[in-house]
Design a protein around this motif. Structure first.
Motif, short mmCIF file in Angstrom:
data_model
loop_
_atom_site.label_atom_id
_atom_site.label_comp_id
_atom_site.label_asym_id
_atom_site.label_seq_id
_atom_site.Cartn_x
_atom_site.Cartn_y
_atom_site.Cartn_z
N PRO A 226 0.81 -1.23 0.00
CA PRO A 226 0.00 0.00 0.00
C PRO A 226 0.84 1.28 0.00
CG PRO A 226 0.08 -0.93 2.21
CD PRO A 226 0.79 -1.91 1.32
N LEU A 227 0.26 2.31 -0.60
CA LEU A 227 0.78 3.67 -0.51
C LEU A 227 -0.28 4.55 0.14
CD1 LEU A 227 2.43 4.39 -3.99
CD2 LEU A 227 3.59 4.01 -1.82
N ARG A 228 0.13 5.61 0.80
CA ARG A 228 -0.82 6.47 1.49
C ARG A 228 -1.82 7.10 0.53
NH1 ARG A 228 0.69 10.67 6.34
NH2 ARG A 228 -1.45 11.18 6.93
N ARG A 229 -1.34 7.54 -0.63
CA ARG A 229 -2.22 8.14 -1.63
C ARG A 229 -2.71 7.12 -2.65
NH1 ARG A 229 -2.55 13.77 -1.87
NH2 ARG A 229 -1.03 14.92 -0.62
N GLY A 230 -2.29 5.87 -2.50
CA GLY A 230 -2.80 4.81 -3.36
C GLY A 230 -2.22 4.82 -4.76
N TYR A 231 -2.80 3.95 -5.62
CA TYR A 231 -2.35 3.78 -7.00
C TYR A 231 -3.48 4.08 -7.98
CZ TYR A 231 1.36 0.99 -4.82
OH TYR A 231 2.41 0.54 -4.06
N ILE A 232 -3.09 4.48 -9.18
CA ILE A 232 -4.05 4.64 -10.28
C ILE A 232 -3.47 3.89 -11.48
CG2 ILE A 232 -5.16 6.27 -11.86
CD1 ILE A 232 -4.99 8.36 -9.66
N GLY A 233 -4.28 3.02 -12.07
CA GLY A 233 -3.83 2.24 -13.21
C GLY A 233 -4.18 2.93 -14.52
N VAL A 234 -3.26 2.84 -15.51
CA VAL A 234 -3.50 3.40 -16.83
C VAL A 234 -3.03 2.38 -17.88
CG1 VAL A 234 -3.24 5.80 -16.07
CG2 VAL A 234 -1.26 4.56 -16.90
N VAL A 235 -3.58 2.52 -19.07
CA VAL A 235 -3.18 1.68 -20.21
C VAL A 235 -2.76 2.62 -21.33
CG1 VAL A 235 -3.88 -0.03 -21.90
CG2 VAL A 235 -4.72 -0.21 -19.54
N ASN A 236 -1.49 2.56 -21.69
CA ASN A 236 -0.95 3.43 -22.73
C ASN A 236 -0.95 2.72 -24.08
OD1 ASN A 236 -0.38 5.44 -20.81
ND2 ASN A 236 1.58 4.47 -20.33
N ARG A 237 -0.64 3.47 -25.11
CA ARG A 237 -0.49 2.88 -26.43
C ARG A 237 0.76 2.00 -26.46
NH1 ARG A 237 -0.15 7.75 -30.38
NH2 ARG A 237 1.15 8.50 -28.66
N SER A 238 0.70 0.91 -27.19
CA SER A 238 1.86 0.05 -27.37
C SER A 238 2.78 0.67 -28.41
CB SER A 238 1.44 -1.35 -27.81
OG SER A 238 0.84 -1.29 -29.10
N GLN A 239 3.99 0.13 -28.53
CA GLN A 239 4.92 0.66 -29.53
C GLN A 239 4.35 0.48 -30.94
OE1 GLN A 239 7.76 2.34 -28.72
NE2 GLN A 239 7.76 2.86 -30.91
N LYS A 240 3.60 -0.62 -31.13
CA LYS A 240 2.97 -0.86 -32.43
C LYS A 240 1.94 0.22 -32.72
CE LYS A 240 0.34 -4.34 -35.01
NZ LYS A 240 -0.30 -5.68 -34.95
N GLU A 270 -14.18 3.39 -12.69
CA GLU A 270 -14.37 4.84 -12.59
C GLU A 270 -13.17 5.53 -11.95
OE1 GLU A 270 -17.97 5.66 -10.55
OE2 GLU A 270 -19.26 4.93 -12.18
N SER A 271 -12.37 4.80 -11.18
CA SER A 271 -11.19 5.39 -10.52
C SER A 271 -9.90 4.93 -11.18
CB SER A 271 -11.17 5.00 -9.03
OG SER A 271 -11.15 3.59 -8.88
N MET A 272 -10.00 4.51 -12.42
CA MET A 272 -8.82 4.11 -13.18
C MET A 272 -8.78 4.90 -14.49
SD MET A 272 -7.09 1.68 -11.56
CE MET A 272 -7.49 2.14 -9.88
N GLY A 273 -7.62 4.86 -15.16
CA GLY A 273 -7.51 5.47 -16.48
C GLY A 273 -6.92 6.86 -16.45
N THR A 274 -6.50 7.31 -17.62
CA THR A 274 -5.82 8.59 -17.76
C THR A 274 -6.70 9.78 -17.36
OG1 THR A 274 -4.43 7.69 -19.52
CG2 THR A 274 -4.62 10.10 -19.39
N PRO A 275 -7.99 9.85 -17.77
CA PRO A 275 -8.81 11.00 -17.35
C PRO A 275 -8.92 11.12 -15.83
CG PRO A 275 -9.85 9.84 -19.17
CD PRO A 275 -8.72 8.99 -18.73
N TYR A 276 -9.10 9.97 -15.15
CA TYR A 276 -9.20 10.02 -13.69
C TYR A 276 -7.87 10.46 -13.07
CZ TYR A 276 -9.91 8.66 -8.85
OH TYR A 276 -10.00 8.67 -7.48
#
Length: 837
Positions: A226-240, A270-276
């Motif tokens: 755990p981290l105090r401020r927690g984690y946010i997951g994102v999915v970026n574009r692949s090299q392809k 709702e709490s994941m992704g780049t916009p969040y």
């Protein structure tokens, strides 16, 4: 986001950065920001591009980000970018932005993959972004590539530390999901500077690239590691996707679809992704700015207040105005006169507590150096007796005299008075040199006007030399006056009738001392002349070596104790037959040494022929010598005859011996009167003819002589350094006023989000470089990894199933710098502690 009022904070802070960019690091204002930290290929650049919705960052293999990029995202109606080093130029083509970043990076770092801590400032306006200020930092690397320096790893870590060590810098720790999170370099560095986790936000990238059957659900739920401020997951574009020019908008839709469709993440989509992540960072940065504003405003006000008076003077100053130049010249001379008088006469304001200066040094010459030089003259007893002996015998000639000849007394006294010339002239020289030093100290304040400084120094120094010449003439007159008439009727002179009686009394004292001096101790033995610490420096190493003791000097003895409590006395040395001997200071020694010896060639202390005593300064040495002189311990001065020995010629005639003693007593009595007179008149003469005259000259004549040069206008030409300093003060003052005006528009009466409760983050091991506080020197290769002997396999598996690297190299880390070393010539950031929202 539900906090529109607070969203206005970030654009205002960006304006604040621009306002302060002209004064750079000198303002010491460190504005809040978010630093993006992570390893190479962790996805940092992709996260930033997703925020903007455009491809604009350089890409390639190895280290691509080689200078910090301060990225300001501002919501606007049109989409374009601006660089601070290209003010006024708008970049609407984001490919041009990438090229400009590459060109600006290459300009400072070259093409050898080196790095620089000088930041690039980029501001992007877009209707698709939220207000954010981020710092993209080079990715953490382990192995030099190509012609990179061998210590590239430490250079990068050092640069990262310079940003994240600031208490008000939020840390965005980016870690790929397909690597061991427990060994994340980004989290380890964040833990080093933020052990409580108040400033660290975790970002997990590449969730779509994890092995089948695995997921990061427990990590993203902040239950595992755990981290105090927690984690946010994102999915970026692949090299392809990047190579295929996949649109970022399409990538964001694919990211949303991934979280909504993935069984492990759909409940928290709702709490994941780049916009969040973008909204969260915006909120955190906004809260952070709000919390630091009070201290920020106070710092601005204090700096502005310290500059107000100086800035107002410079605003009114017109370098080319003749009236202004004349007024400045007059004020400069007045200040010089006041400063000189304060240094000579003493003053309660701006007292120097480090060393003596001005009048205090002259006072020491008056009452320590000059009396010491006079006593050295009268201390050569052997030579004086020989001169008296020869004088008496030469006056009698072939006859044998029945009476003591007064001509011998006069001849010896005149010779002794003539010897005063040397110490008196040396006295004048020393005072003159101190006056010149004091004048230079005062004139230093005129450095803004080099010509005025040079002319003032020349004029005043010339005046000191002229007054010194007058003083020398007066001193010679004083000595000639004493030589002109030997006043044997002086009330303090013992006369011939009392000389023999005095000789008999001396013999009685000697007999009393030889008898052991039984009975009550004389009062003089109880009078303390001086106390202080001294080091006995000539004790051999085998006997304990040099050691400090607390010494007490009385009129009869020199004693020393273990310490200043004066309870444990080590030794008491009677002052009979003792002399002072100068000892040269050793080449490598910082101590000032003098020695005490016995005139009868006996041991002074135990089996030592001399007692060498050391003190810490020349002033302390002079003071001890003066005190010993007061106690009757005079400087040693060995005089040898033509045969090379210093033995006094033996008296075979008792009558001649009595005559020598009589003359000796008379000379001693009369010369004590002369010494007392000279010690009284010399300081008065020098004070009147030199010190007071120079002081009067500076206050009343200096200005007239400066005007007489006929170049008053040229005298007041500013030095280039002063012009630059004046412009910098005015620029800094204007920037601080503008910054305060910007801060005054910020309202902090809006809502905020509370700080999450603390969590156990002990799972994050310290950085592999956190074993020492010193960075590896530039240009040196990292040392070979040192693996503890008790560690067996290279990897061990923890209870949570994650692998921990146990063979990390034990290398020194970059220290957390007290001041950022990079050249913040364009922008500076506020360093203030963060408070819990």
């Amino acid at each position: 986001m539900g906090n529109r009022g607070m969203e206005e904070l970030i654009p205002l802070v960006n304006r604040l950065q621009d306002a302060l960019s002209s004064v750079g690091e000198s303002c010491s204002l460190h504005l809040p920001q978010i630093a993006v930290v992570g390893g190479q290929s962790a996805g940092k650049s992709s996260v930033l591009e997703n925020f903007v919705g455009r491809d604009f960052l350089p890409r390639g293999s190895g280290i691509v980000t080689r200078r910090p990029l301060i990225l300001q995202l501002l919501s606007g109606n049109t989409e374009y970018g601006e660089f601070l080093h290209c003010k006024g130029k708008k970049f609407t083509d984001f490919d041009d932005i990438r090229k400009e970043i590459e060109a600006e990076t290459h300009r400072l770092t070259g093409s050898n993959k080196g790095i620089s801590s000088v930041p690039i400032h980029l501001r992007i306006y877009s209707p698709h972004v939220l207000n954010l200020t981020l710092v993209d930092l080079p990715g953490i690397t382990k192995v030099p590539v190509g012609d990179q320096p061998a210590d590239i790893e430490y250079q990068i870590r050092d640069m990262i530390m310079q940003f994240i060590c600031k208490e008000n810098c939020l840390i965005l720790a980016v870690t790929p999901a397909n690597t061991d999170l427990a060994n994340s370099d980004a989290l380890k560095l964040a833990k080093d500077v933020d052990p409580q986790g108040q400033r660290t936000i975790g970002v997990i990238t590449k969730l779509d690239l994890m092995d089948k059957g695995t997921n990061a659900r427990e990590i993203l739920e902040n239950r595992l590691l755990p981290l105090r401020r927690g984690y946010i997951g994102v999915v970026n574009r692949s090299q392809k996707d990047i190579d295929g020019k996949k649109d970022i908008k399409a990538a964001l839709l694919a990211e949303q679809k991934f979280f909504l469709s993935h069984p492990a993440y759909k409940h928290m989509a709702e709490s994941m992704g780049t916009p969040y992540l973008q909204r969260t960072l915006n909120q955190q940065l906004t809260n952070h700015i709000r919390d630091t504003l009070p201290a920020f405003r106070s710092l601005l006000q204090s700096q502005l207040l310290s500059l107000n008076k100086e800035a107002e003077e410079y605003k009114q100053y017109s370098p080319d105005d003749p009236a202004r130049r004349t007024k400045t010249l007059l004020q400069s001379v007045q200040h010089l006169a006041a400063d000189f008088e304060k240094l000579i006469e003493g003053s309660g304001d701006k007292v120097d507590t480090v060393s003596l200066s001005g009048g205090a040094r002259i006072n020491r010459i008056f009452h320590s150096h000059f009396p010491y030089e006079l006593i050295k003259l009268e201390s050569d007893e052997r030579k004086l007796r020989r001169e008296i002996n020869y004088a008496i015998r030469n006056i009698h000639g072939v006859r044998t005299g029945l009476f003591t000849p007064d001509m011998a007394f006069q001849a010896i006294v005149k010779k002794q008075i003539s010897r005063l010339e040397g110490p008196c002239m040396k006295f004048v020289d020393m005072v003159s040199q101190e006056l010149v030093t004091t004048v230079h100290q005062c004139i230093r304040k005129l450095s803004s006007f080099p010509k005025l400084q040079d002319e003032t120094e020349r004029i005043v120094t010339t005046e000191i030399q002229q007054q010194e010449s007058k003083c020398r003439e007066q001193v010679m007159l004083l000595i000639d006056i004493q030589l002109a008439y030997i006043n044997t009727k002086h009330e303090d002179f013992i006369g011939f009738s009392n000389a023999q009686q005095g000789f008999n009394q001396i013999n009685k004292k000697i007999v009393a001392r030889m008898a052991g001096n039984q009975g009550v101790a004389p009062l003089s033995s109880l009078i303390v002349i001086r106390k202080g610490w001294l080091t006995i420096s000539n004790i051999g190493f085998m006997k304990g070596g040099a050691k400090g003791y607390w010494f007490i000097l009385t009129a009869e003895s020199l004693s020393w104790f273990k310490d200043d409590e004066e309870k444990e006395k080590k030794y008491m040395l009677p002052l009979d037959n003792l002399k002072l001997r100068d000892v040269e200071k050793g080449f490598m020694s910082s101590k000032f040494v003098f020695a005490i010896v016995n005139t009868e060639l006996r041991n002074v202390y135990k089996d030592y022929k001399s007692l060498e005593l050391a003190c810490n300064s020349q002033e302390e040495l002079d003071s001890w010598k003066a005190s010993l002189l007061q106690a009757g311990v005079y400087p040693e001065k060995v005089t040898v005859d033509e045969q090379g020995n210093g033995a006094l010629e033996n008296f075979t005639d008792p009558q001649l011996e009595r005559q020598v003693e009589t003359i000796r007593s008379l000379v001693d009595s009369y010369m004590s009167i002369i010494y007392k007179t000279i010690k009284d008149l010399m300081p008065k003469t020098i004070m009147h003819l030199m010190i007071n005259s120079v002081k009067e000259f500076i206050s009343s004549e200096l200005l007239a002589q400066l005007y007489a040069l006929g170049e008053c206008s040229a005298l007041m030409d500013e030095s280039p350094e002063q012009q630059k300093y004046r412009e910098e003060v005015l620029r800094k003052h204007a920037a601080l006023k503008e910054a305060l005006a910007v801060v005054g528009k910020i309202s902090t009466s809006t809502c905020t989000t509370p700080m999450p409760p603390p969590v156990d983050s002990s799972w994050i091991q310290p950085s592999s470089l956190a074993t020492s506080g010193k960075p590896l020197g530039r240009g040196q290769a990292p040392s070979a990894p040192r693996v503890p002997a008790h560690i067996g396999p290279t990897h061990s598996t923890s209870t949570d199933g994650l692998q921990h690297l146990t063979g990390q190299p034990n290398r020194p880390p970059p220290s957390v710098p007290s001041l950022c070393r990079q050249d913040f010539s364009l922008c500076c950031f506020l360093l203030e502690p963060e408070t819990t929202g």
